[in-house]
Write a protein that holds these residues in place. Structure first.
Motif, PDB file in Angstrom:
ATOM      1  N   TRP A  26       0.831  -1.206   0.000  1.00  0.00           N
ATOM      2  CA  TRP A  26       0.000   0.000   0.000  1.00  0.00           C
ATOM      3  C   TRP A  26       0.864   1.254   0.000  1.00  0.00           C
ATOM      4  CZ3 TRP A  26      -4.638   0.087  -1.701  1.00  0.00           C
ATOM      5  CH2 TRP A  26      -5.489  -0.999  -1.535  1.00  0.00           C
ATOM      6  N   LYS A  27       1.953   1.214   0.732  1.00  0.00           N
ATOM      7  CA  LYS A  27       2.868   2.359   0.755  1.00  0.00           C
ATOM      8  C   LYS A  27       3.557   2.528  -0.598  1.00  0.00           C
ATOM      9  CE  LYS A  27       3.590   2.669   5.692  1.00  0.00           C
ATOM     10  NZ  LYS A  27       2.868   3.921   5.831  1.00  0.00           N
ATOM     11  N   ALA A  28       3.950   1.416  -1.210  1.00  0.00           N
ATOM     12  CA  ALA A  28       4.557   1.476  -2.545  1.00  0.00           C
ATOM     13  C   ALA A  28       3.552   2.020  -3.569  1.00  0.00           C
ATOM     14  CB  ALA A  28       5.052   0.091  -2.966  1.00  0.00           C
ATOM     15  N   LEU A  29       2.304   1.617  -3.438  1.00  0.00           N
ATOM     16  CA  LEU A  29       1.274   2.133  -4.346  1.00  0.00           C
ATOM     17  C   LEU A  29       1.123   3.644  -4.188  1.00  0.00           C
ATOM     18  CD1 LEU A  29      -0.878   1.502  -6.487  1.00  0.00           C
ATOM     19  CD2 LEU A  29      -2.509   1.243  -4.592  1.00  0.00           C
ATOM     20  N   ASP A  30       1.189   4.128  -2.958  1.00  0.00           N
ATOM     21  CA  ASP A  30       1.135   5.585  -2.742  1.00  0.00           C
ATOM     22  C   ASP A  30       2.274   6.282  -3.481  1.00  0.00           C
ATOM     23  OD1 ASP A  30      -1.118   5.419  -1.135  1.00  0.00           O
ATOM     24  OD2 ASP A  30       0.011   5.509   0.754  1.00  0.00           O
ATOM     25  N   VAL A  31       3.459   5.698  -3.417  1.00  0.00           N
ATOM     26  CA  VAL A  31       4.614   6.272  -4.129  1.00  0.00           C
ATOM     27  C   VAL A  31       4.339   6.274  -5.624  1.00  0.00           C
ATOM     28  CG1 VAL A  31       7.045   5.912  -4.734  1.00  0.00           C
ATOM     29  CG2 VAL A  31       6.300   5.690  -2.357  1.00  0.00           C
ATOM     30  N   ALA A  63      -3.393  -4.616  -9.742  1.00  0.00           N
ATOM     31  CA  ALA A  63      -2.610  -5.791  -9.345  1.00  0.00           C
ATOM     32  C   ALA A  63      -2.699  -5.998  -7.832  1.00  0.00           C
ATOM     33  CB  ALA A  63      -1.162  -5.637  -9.780  1.00  0.00           C
ATOM     34  N   LEU A  64      -2.602  -4.912  -7.067  1.00  0.00           N
ATOM     35  CA  LEU A  64      -2.723  -5.022  -5.612  1.00  0.00           C
ATOM     36  C   LEU A  64      -4.124  -5.489  -5.224  1.00  0.00           C
ATOM     37  CD1 LEU A  64      -1.743  -4.814  -2.749  1.00  0.00           C
ATOM     38  CD2 LEU A  64      -1.933  -2.324  -2.902  1.00  0.00           C
ATOM     39  N   GLU A  65      -5.147  -4.968  -5.880  1.00  0.00           N
ATOM     40  CA  GLU A  65      -6.516  -5.414  -5.609  1.00  0.00           C
ATOM     41  C   GLU A  65      -6.677  -6.901  -5.935  1.00  0.00           C
ATOM     42  OE1 GLU A  65      -8.748  -2.561  -7.896  1.00  0.00           O
ATOM     43  OE2 GLU A  65      -8.540  -1.013  -6.347  1.00  0.00           O
ATOM     44  N   ILE A  67      -4.237  -9.139  -5.741  1.00  0.00           N
ATOM     45  CA  ILE A  67      -3.553  -9.859  -4.661  1.00  0.00           C
ATOM     46  C   ILE A  67      -4.494  -9.990  -3.465  1.00  0.00           C
ATOM     47  CG2 ILE A  67      -1.681  -9.712  -2.961  1.00  0.00           C
ATOM     48  CD1 ILE A  67      -0.031  -8.296  -5.232  1.00  0.00           C
ATOM     49  N   LEU A  68      -5.186  -8.910  -3.136  1.00  0.00           N
ATOM     50  CA  LEU A  68      -6.106  -8.940  -1.994  1.00  0.00           C
ATOM     51  C   LEU A  68      -7.274  -9.885  -2.256  1.00  0.00           C
ATOM     52  CD1 LEU A  68      -6.188  -5.147  -1.112  1.00  0.00           C
ATOM     53  CD2 LEU A  68      -4.937  -6.958   0.070  1.00  0.00           C
ATOM     54  N   ALA A  69      -7.768  -9.921  -3.489  1.00  0.00           N
ATOM     55  CA  ALA A  69      -8.890 -10.795  -3.847  1.00  0.00           C
ATOM     56  C   ALA A  69      -8.453 -12.253  -3.952  1.00  0.00           C
ATOM     57  CB  ALA A  69      -9.518 -10.335  -5.163  1.00  0.00           C
ATOM     58  N   GLY A  70      -7.183 -12.469  -4.274  1.00  0.00           N
ATOM     59  CA  GLY A  70      -6.674 -13.824  -4.393  1.00  0.00           C
ATOM     60  C   GLY A  70      -6.910 -14.477  -5.731  1.00  0.00           C
ATOM     61  N   THR A  71      -7.444 -13.729  -6.683  1.00  0.00           N
ATOM     62  CA  THR A  71      -7.692 -14.280  -8.011  1.00  0.00           C
ATOM     63  C   THR A  71      -7.602 -13.165  -9.049  1.00  0.00           C
ATOM     64  OG1 THR A  71      -9.220 -15.591  -9.350  1.00  0.00           O
ATOM     65  CG2 THR A  71     -10.216 -14.026  -7.837  1.00  0.00           C
ATOM     66  N   ASP A  72      -7.138 -13.526 -10.223  1.00  0.00           N
ATOM     67  CA  ASP A  72      -6.940 -12.540 -11.293  1.00  0.00           C
ATOM     68  C   ASP A  72      -8.134 -12.556 -12.241  1.00  0.00           C
ATOM     69  OD1 ASP A  72      -6.092 -10.829 -13.261  1.00  0.00           O
ATOM     70  OD2 ASP A  72      -4.231 -11.878 -13.667  1.00  0.00           O
ATOM     71  N   ILE A  73      -8.910 -11.495 -12.206  1.00  0.00           N
ATOM     72  CA  ILE A  73     -10.046 -11.392 -13.116  1.00  0.00           C
ATOM     73  C   ILE A  73      -9.845 -10.289 -14.158  1.00  0.00           C
ATOM     74  CG2 ILE A  73     -11.736 -12.353 -11.512  1.00  0.00           C
ATOM     75  CD1 ILE A  73     -12.563  -9.427 -10.878  1.00  0.00           C
ATOM     76  N   SER A  74      -8.710  -9.620 -14.093  1.00  0.00           N
ATOM     77  CA  SER A  74      -8.477  -8.467 -14.969  1.00  0.00           C
ATOM     78  C   SER A  74      -7.345  -8.684 -15.970  1.00  0.00           C
ATOM     79  CB  SER A  74      -8.156  -7.230 -14.131  1.00  0.00           C
ATOM     80  OG  SER A  74      -9.211  -6.946 -13.246  1.00  0.00           O
ATOM     81  N   GLY A  75      -6.861  -9.913 -16.103  1.00  0.00           N
ATOM     82  CA  GLY A  75      -5.788 -10.168 -17.053  1.00  0.00           C
ATOM     83  C   GLY A  75      -4.511  -9.407 -16.736  1.00  0.00           C
ATOM     84  N   ILE A  76      -4.184  -9.317 -15.471  1.00  0.00           N
ATOM     85  CA  ILE A  76      -3.047  -8.517 -15.012  1.00  0.00           C
ATOM     86  C   ILE A  76      -1.737  -8.989 -15.649  1.00  0.00           C
ATOM     87  CG2 ILE A  76      -1.694  -7.831 -12.984  1.00  0.00           C
ATOM     88  CD1 ILE A  76      -4.461  -6.506 -13.047  1.00  0.00           C
ATOM     89  N   ALA A  77      -1.508 -10.288 -15.678  1.00  0.00           N
ATOM     90  CA  ALA A  77      -0.238 -10.817 -16.212  1.00  0.00           C
ATOM     91  C   ALA A  77      -0.021 -10.368 -17.650  1.00  0.00           C
ATOM     92  CB  ALA A  77      -0.214 -12.338 -16.123  1.00  0.00           C
ATOM     93  N   GLU A  78      -1.031 -10.473 -18.457  1.00  0.00           N
ATOM     94  CA  GLU A  78      -0.925 -10.061 -19.866  1.00  0.00           C
ATOM     95  C   GLU A  78      -0.704  -8.552 -19.981  1.00  0.00           C
ATOM     96  OE1 GLU A  78      -0.645 -10.154 -23.878  1.00  0.00           O
ATOM     97  OE2 GLU A  78      -0.726 -11.895 -22.564  1.00  0.00           O
ATOM     98  N   ARG A  79      -1.363  -7.794 -19.139  1.00  0.00           N
ATOM     99  CA  ARG A  79      -1.256  -6.336 -19.192  1.00  0.00           C
ATOM    100  C   ARG A  79       0.103  -5.835 -18.721  1.00  0.00           C
ATOM    101  NH1 ARG A  79      -6.125  -4.682 -15.762  1.00  0.00           N
ATOM    102  NH2 ARG A  79      -5.334  -2.582 -16.103  1.00  0.00           N
ATOM    103  N   TYR A  80       0.777  -6.611 -17.882  1.00  0.00           N
ATOM    104  CA  TYR A  80       2.111  -6.227 -17.414  1.00  0.00           C
ATOM    105  C   TYR A  80       3.195  -6.527 -18.445  1.00  0.00           C
ATOM    106  CZ  TYR A  80       2.052  -4.712 -12.489  1.00  0.00           C
ATOM    107  OH  TYR A  80       1.925  -4.003 -11.330  1.00  0.00           O
ATOM    108  N   ASN A 107       6.088  -7.937  -8.776  1.00  0.00           N
ATOM    109  CA  ASN A 107       6.674  -9.160  -8.219  1.00  0.00           C
ATOM    110  C   ASN A 107       5.815  -9.768  -7.119  1.00  0.00           C
ATOM    111  OD1 ASN A 107       8.909  -9.526  -9.913  1.00  0.00           O
ATOM    112  ND2 ASN A 107      10.033  -7.937  -8.829  1.00  0.00           N
ATOM    113  N   ALA A 108       5.124  -8.949  -6.343  1.00  0.00           N
ATOM    114  CA  ALA A 108       4.182  -9.485  -5.356  1.00  0.00           C
ATOM    115  C   ALA A 108       3.030 -10.188  -6.073  1.00  0.00           C
ATOM    116  CB  ALA A 108       3.655  -8.359  -4.466  1.00  0.00           C
ATOM    117  N   TYR A 109       2.552  -9.604  -7.159  1.00  0.00           N
ATOM    118  CA  TYR A 109       1.513 -10.243  -7.967  1.00  0.00           C
ATOM    119  C   TYR A 109       2.013 -11.600  -8.485  1.00  0.00           C
ATOM    120  CZ  TYR A 109      -1.136 -11.357 -12.126  1.00  0.00           C
ATOM    121  OH  TYR A 109      -1.856 -12.034 -13.074  1.00  0.00           O
ATOM    122  N   ARG A 110       3.231 -11.612  -9.007  1.00  0.00           N
ATOM    123  CA  ARG A 110       3.810 -12.868  -9.508  1.00  0.00           C
ATOM    124  C   ARG A 110       3.864 -13.916  -8.398  1.00  0.00           C
ATOM    125  NH1 ARG A 110       9.292 -11.816 -10.817  1.00  0.00           N
ATOM    126  NH2 ARG A 110       9.377 -14.026 -11.332  1.00  0.00           N
TER     127      ARG A 110
END
Length: 152
Positions: A26-31, A63-65, A67-80, A107-110
């Motif tokens: 969360w702090k990194a996201l603020d940055v 990506a952080l959301e 991680i919190l949800a525990g499942t990828d519904i937004s195609g994050i890997a492809e978008r990164y 990397n946290a997402y990974r």
């Protein structure tokens, strides 16, 4: 020699470490968002093809959301995929702290969603490097303290 805070972190169970990492994310996201406001679309030129690409500034938050949800519904890997290559090719120039924040969240997402082997040391170093040096130790300490309150 490892710092007392690092020793404390590494002595935690994996779910407790995850709690600490999420607090620091969360702090990194603020940055990240200090440099890249949500919804903005800065552009960069890809060095290989010369095409103009838009940087999805919402991606770290999503990506952080995820991680919190525990499942990828937004195609994050492809978008990164493209922005990570562009960062490595230096097609995108970011302030150092924003780049560390971007990589830390990726990397946290990974680690937590793709279940890839991302080392704790890399993740913590990226997270703490995203913060101003005078805030890194206190942020780590606060995250560890918050974790101890949840398990105590």
């Amino acid at each position: 020699m490892m710092s007392p805070l690092a020793l404390q972190f590494y002595s935690l169970a994996s779910d407790q470490q995850r709690f600490v990492v999420i607090r620091l994310l969360w702090k990194a996201l603020d940055v990240w968002e200090q440099y890249n406001s949500p919804g903005t679309r800065p552009t960069y030129q890809e060095s290989v093809s010369g095409s103009i690409q838009e940087l999805d500034t919402d991606l770290p938050r999503e990506a952080l959301e995820t991680i919190l949800a525990g499942t990828d519904i937004s195609g994050i890997a492809e978008r990164y995929r493209e922005p990570i290559v562009a960062l490595r090719d230096e097609d995108i120039q970011l302030p150092e702290s924003a780049e560390f924040a971007y990589y830390a969240i990726y990397n946290a997402y990974r680690r937590y969603i793709l279940l890839e082997p991302v080392e704790d040391k890399l993740l913590i170093n990226q997270l703490l490097s995203s913060l101003p040096s005078e805030q890194a130790e206190s942020a780590f300490c606060e995250a560890l303290l918050a974790q101890s309150r949840t398990s105590g």
